[in-house]
Design a protein around this motif. Sequence first.
Motif, mmCIF file in Angstrom:
data_model
loop_
_atom_site.group_PDB
_atom_site.id
_atom_site.type_symbol
_atom_site.label_atom_id
_atom_site.label_comp_id
_atom_site.label_asym_id
_atom_site.label_seq_id
_atom_site.Cartn_x
_atom_site.Cartn_y
_atom_site.Cartn_z
ATOM 1 N N ASN A 14 1.845 5.963 11.458
ATOM 2 C CA ASN A 14 1.442 6.224 9.987
ATOM 3 C C ASN A 14 1.840 5.042 9.142
ATOM 4 O O ASN A 14 2.030 5.030 8.064
ATOM 5 N N ARG A 15 2.179 3.981 9.867
ATOM 6 C CA ARG A 15 2.412 2.727 8.930
ATOM 7 C C ARG A 15 2.111 1.453 9.904
ATOM 8 O O ARG A 15 2.132 1.394 11.096
ATOM 9 N N THR A 37 -11.754 5.259 -1.225
ATOM 10 C CA THR A 37 -12.092 6.565 -0.767
ATOM 11 C C THR A 37 -10.789 7.446 -0.313
ATOM 12 O O THR A 37 -10.900 8.488 0.025
ATOM 13 N N ASN A 38 -9.552 6.940 -0.206
ATOM 14 C CA ASN A 38 -8.482 7.618 0.270
ATOM 15 C C ASN A 38 -7.341 7.051 -0.746
ATOM 16 O O ASN A 38 -6.896 6.247 -0.673
ATOM 17 N N LYS A 39 -6.804 8.388 -1.581
ATOM 18 C CA LYS A 39 -5.801 7.818 -2.539
ATOM 19 C C LYS A 39 -4.414 8.249 -1.650
ATOM 20 O O LYS A 39 -3.461 7.964 -2.344
ATOM 21 N N SER A 40 -4.397 8.651 -0.696
ATOM 22 C CA SER A 40 -2.849 8.886 -0.007
ATOM 23 C C SER A 40 -2.539 7.721 0.696
ATOM 24 O O SER A 40 -1.337 7.642 1.568
ATOM 25 N N LEU A 53 2.318 -4.178 3.805
ATOM 26 C CA LEU A 53 2.606 -2.868 4.229
ATOM 27 C C LEU A 53 1.889 -1.712 3.810
ATOM 28 O O LEU A 53 1.604 -1.761 2.949
ATOM 29 N N VAL A 54 1.236 -0.944 4.789
ATOM 30 C CA VAL A 54 0.411 0.085 4.568
ATOM 31 C C VAL A 54 0.856 1.351 5.232
ATOM 32 O O VAL A 54 1.351 1.344 6.298
ATOM 33 N N GLU A 60 -5.926 11.818 7.915
ATOM 34 C CA GLU A 60 -6.861 11.428 7.104
ATOM 35 C C GLU A 60 -7.468 10.139 7.346
ATOM 36 O O GLU A 60 -8.903 9.987 6.750
ATOM 37 N N VAL A 61 -7.091 9.320 7.675
ATOM 38 C CA VAL A 61 -7.606 7.875 8.072
ATOM 39 C C VAL A 61 -7.158 7.313 9.430
ATOM 40 O O VAL A 61 -5.943 7.281 9.719
#
Length: 107
Positions: A14-15, A37-40, A53-54, A60-61
Motif C-alpha cells: 500500500n505504499r 479520481t481518487n481522494k484516498s 512517497l505515495v 481502490e487503486v
Amino acid sequence: MNKLNVTIMHKLPNRIRFKISHRIKNLENFSKMFKSTNKSIYLRYNSIINTVLVKFDQEEVYLQEIIYRVITGISIENNMSPVKLIEDYYDFTKFVFNLHKLVYTKV
C-alpha cells in the motif's frame, strides 16, 4: 535537458517511494493531477532528496496505476518529455529468506 528518470526505491502493498531525477516544479498541480479520481491517495514530496512517497488503498487503486500516474505527472511537468522507469529497490523478502537459509543451514 537531461533525461528524465523515475526510480522505484521501495514498494509495499500500500505504499511506494520514487526517486525522481528532476524537481517537481508545481506540487499543487502535480498533486491535483495525481489525485484527480481518487481522494484516498496520500502524496508526500521531499524536495531536499527529490523523492515522492505515495500511500494508497490497494482495494481502490492498483500499484501499476500509481506508477503510471507518477511517470505521467513528471512527463507533463517537463513538456511531455519521455521518462525512463528504473526499478532499483531491493526485495526485502528475498533478503529475509536468504538470511533464514544462511542461519539454519547445517555445516
